[in-house]
Design a protein around this motif. Sequence first.
Motif, PDB file in Angstrom:
ATOM      1  N   ARG A 243       0.818  -1.207   0.000  1.00 27.70           N
ATOM      2  CA  ARG A 243       0.000   0.000   0.000  1.00 27.70           C
ATOM      3  C   ARG A 243       0.855   1.261   0.000  1.00 27.70           C
ATOM      4  O   ARG A 243       0.579   2.214  -0.742  1.00 27.70           O
ATOM      5  CB  ARG A 243      -0.918  -0.024   1.216  1.00 27.70           C
ATOM      6  CG  ARG A 243      -1.879   1.149   1.277  1.00 27.70           C
ATOM      7  CD  ARG A 243      -2.666   1.093   2.573  1.00 27.70           C
ATOM      8  NE  ARG A 243      -3.673   2.133   2.630  1.00 27.70           N
ATOM      9  CZ  ARG A 243      -4.337   2.446   3.733  1.00 27.70           C
ATOM     10  NH1 ARG A 243      -4.096   1.777   4.860  1.00 27.70           N
ATOM     11  NH2 ARG A 243      -5.248   3.398   3.727  1.00 27.70           N
ATOM     12  N   ILE A 247       0.842   4.281  -2.804  1.00 28.56           N
ATOM     13  CA  ILE A 247       0.610   5.700  -2.497  1.00 28.56           C
ATOM     14  C   ILE A 247       1.699   6.560  -3.128  1.00 28.56           C
ATOM     15  O   ILE A 247       1.440   7.581  -3.763  1.00 28.56           O
ATOM     16  CB  ILE A 247       0.550   5.922  -0.971  1.00 28.56           C
ATOM     17  CG1 ILE A 247      -0.694   5.238  -0.385  1.00 28.56           C
ATOM     18  CG2 ILE A 247       0.557   7.417  -0.642  1.00 28.56           C
ATOM     19  CD1 ILE A 247      -0.751   5.271   1.133  1.00 28.56           C
ATOM     20  N   THR A 291      -6.164   3.299  -3.099  1.00 26.42           N
ATOM     21  CA  THR A 291      -5.358   2.950  -1.929  1.00 26.42           C
ATOM     22  C   THR A 291      -6.156   2.977  -0.644  1.00 26.42           C
ATOM     23  O   THR A 291      -5.677   2.477   0.386  1.00 26.42           O
ATOM     24  CB  THR A 291      -4.190   3.934  -1.808  1.00 26.42           C
ATOM     25  OG1 THR A 291      -4.699   5.251  -1.560  1.00 26.42           O
ATOM     26  CG2 THR A 291      -3.341   3.940  -3.078  1.00 26.42           C
ATOM     27  N   SER A 293      -6.533   5.377   1.182  1.00 27.75           N
ATOM     28  CA  SER A 293      -5.747   6.170   2.121  1.00 27.75           C
ATOM     29  C   SER A 293      -6.068   7.648   1.920  1.00 27.75           C
ATOM     30  O   SER A 293      -6.158   8.119   0.782  1.00 27.75           O
ATOM     31  CB  SER A 293      -4.250   5.945   1.893  1.00 27.75           C
ATOM     32  OG  SER A 293      -3.488   6.899   2.605  1.00 27.75           O
ATOM     33  N   GLY A 296      -3.498   9.212  -0.337  1.00 26.39           N
ATOM     34  CA  GLY A 296      -3.279   8.701  -1.683  1.00 26.39           C
ATOM     35  C   GLY A 296      -3.682   9.692  -2.761  1.00 26.39           C
ATOM     36  O   GLY A 296      -4.592  10.517  -2.577  1.00 26.39           O
TER      37      GLY A 296
END
Length: 683
Positions: A243, A247, A291, A293, A296
Motif C-alpha cells: 500500500r 501511495i 489505496t 488512504s 493517496g
Amino acid sequence: MAVVDVSPAALSRSGRRSSDRGFRPEVQGLRALAVLMVVSYHVWFGRVSGGVDVFLLISAFLLALSFLRKVESGKPLDLVRHWLHQFKRLLPAVVVVIVGVLGASYVLVPQSRWPGIIEQSWASLFYAQNWVLASDAVDYYAEDHSLASPLQHFWSLSVQGQVFILWPLLFLASSVLARRYRLKFRGVVLLVFGALFVASLAFSVWETYTNQAYAYFDTRARLWEFAFGTLLALALPFIRLPRALRIGAGWAGVAAMLSGGFLLDVQGQFPGYVALWPLVAAALVIVAGQTDSPMGADRFLSSKPLVRMGDLSYALYLWHWPVLVLALVWQDRTSPGVLGGFLVIAVSLVLAYATMRFVERPMRALAWADRRRRRAVMVLVVSVALVAAPLTLWQQAITQQAREIAANADTNNPGALVLDPLLNLSAPENVPPIPATTELSKEYFQLDRFCDGEDEPDDELLRKNCNVIMPPSAPVLDIVVVGDSHSQQWSVPLAQMAQERGWKMTFVLLGGCKYGAGPEGRTPECEQWNAAVTDYVLDQSPDLVYTVGTVARSDDPQDVLPAGFAQTARMLDDNGIQVVAVRDNPRFTTDRVLCVESQGAESPDCNPARTATLSDRPPVDELLEQAPDVAFLDFTDYLCRAEDCPAVVGNIFVYIDENHVSATYLRSLTPIFAQRFDEAVQL
C-alpha cells in the motif's frame, strides 16, 4: 478526447485486479487532469503538455480490457456492431463542433484561410486530420495560435479513430491464432502487441530524429503508445504492490504528468522515447489504483469536481482549441493573456457541458440505433451529411467567386507591368486583386514529372525532390534550378521560357535550404542536401545553374550572401557551368494577404517603406570578387516602388504570405524577366 467508453459502468469493469471490479473514479479523474493540462498549456503556455499521450494510453487500456473480457467470456466480438456503436457515440459531438467552427470561421476568419479550414473539416470528419497536418508539416508548437487552424487539434482524434478500427482487428487475429494453435489468448495478445510496441517505438524514435514535424502526427509513430496501454491492461492483474508503495507511485505519477511539459524538450523530441514520460506517469497512477488512504493520489483524483470534469473531457477537448483560435482571430492577438485565457476556458466549459448534455449522453443512450445495424448506419450517414452539405456548398461558392474575380484578368490585372516606366500602364480602380484569396494554395510552382533515366539522382532524397521539363526534341539549353522555396517561385517564368524555347530544365529544390556550402545557417540535413546537389550538378554538367544568390531578412534591409555560395559558384564556373543568381525578394514580419484583408491595400502597414525592407545595395560586389563570372539578376524595382514595397501591384497580390512571391505576379513579370535573363546570360 475520444475514448472507448468511460461511463461508470465501463470503469467499474476496469478493475486493478481481476477480482476488483468496483468503480474506479481515479481513472476518470486522471482523464480530467489530462484534459485540464492540455487546455491550460495551450491557452497560457503555448506548449504541449503530454496530456494527449495520457488520453491515448487510457483509450487503449479500456479498449483492451473490454476485448479481453469479451473473448475470455466466450462472447462474439462482432466488430461491425462494435465499430458502429463506437462511432455512433463519438461522431455526433464531432459534427456539432465542426459545424460550429464553420459558422464562426465564415464570420471571423479571413477568406484566405477558408480553403484550409474546409480541407481540415473534411479530414476531421473522416478521421484523417493527422495525415493532412503531417503532409503540411504544421508547426504544432507555434506560439501564435491565431494563425493555426481551429481544427488542428483533431489530429489526435484522427489517430484514435484509426486505432479504434485497427485494435479490434488485432484482437480478432489474436483470438483466431489462439484457437487455431491452442495457445493462451493473453499470451498471443502479449506477443502481438509487444511486437507492435517495439516496432512502433523504434520507428517513432527514428522518424522523430529525422523528421520530427511529420512524426508528431504520424499514426505509425504513435501506435506504441496505444500498445503501451494494452500491455498495461495485460500486466495489471499481476502487479501487487504494498500500500505504501502504491501511495508513492500515485503521487509520483501525478507529479510527473504535471511537470513533463515544462521539463521535456517536447518540440524537439516528441513523440519518440521522450513520450514514455507521460505514459509511465499515467501508468503509475493506474497501478496505484484505489489505496483507501487519505494520503493517496486517488483521493485527489476521485474528488467530485475532477470526476465530473472527466465526464466533460471529450467535449472540452473538442471545444477548447477552436474557441481559443477564434477568440484570438476576433481580437487580432497572438495570445489571450491571463484573464482572456480564463474567459476562453469558461466559454469552452459551457459549450462542452451543452454538447455532453444534449448530444453525447442522448446518443450514448440511443438504444433504438443499437438494435439494428442499419439504424446505426443511418445515424452515421445523417451525421456526415450535416457537415458535408455546408462544406460542399461553401466550396462551390468559393470556386464561383474565384472565377468571377479572374474573369477579366487580362485587362483588369496588369500586375508588374504597371511598374515598367516605358509602358505607362495603370490598373483600373475598384477591381479586386488576383488571385482570389481562397486560391492561394495554387500559387506555388508545381511539376509532376519526376527525374528518371539519366536525369535520376543517385541520392534517395534528391530523387524525391527532382523534377524535369523535357523538350520534344534535343534541348537548346540545359538548366538546373537549385535552392529553396524562393528558387522554386522563380521557376514560374523559367518554366514558361523553357517550354517556349525548347530548354531542358531540371528542378532540385528543398524548402528552407539556401544553396551554398558549409554548416553556417544551415541544418545538417540542408548541408548534406547541398553537397549531394553539387555532386549531381557536376555529374549532369548542364549549361547553367539558376538559384537565389542572396538572403533577405525581415529584421534587416541589408541582404547577405548564403554561406559558401560564392565559393560554390566559382567551383561550378571552373567546371564550365555558368551560374545565374537572382537577388532574394523582400521578407516581411506579417502575412501580406492577411494585411490587405484586414486593413486594405492602401494601408501603410501593407506598403512598408522600401528603405526599411530591402537595401538599394545588394552584396553583388562581394559575390563578384570571388566569382566574377556569375550573372546577377535583381528585380527589386519590380517588387517595390520608388518609396515603398506594396502588397498589391497592378491589382495582383505580390506575395502569398510574408515572403513568397505569388505565381500570378511572377507570370505578369515574365516578359521583363525574360529580357533581363537574356541580357545577363547573353544567349
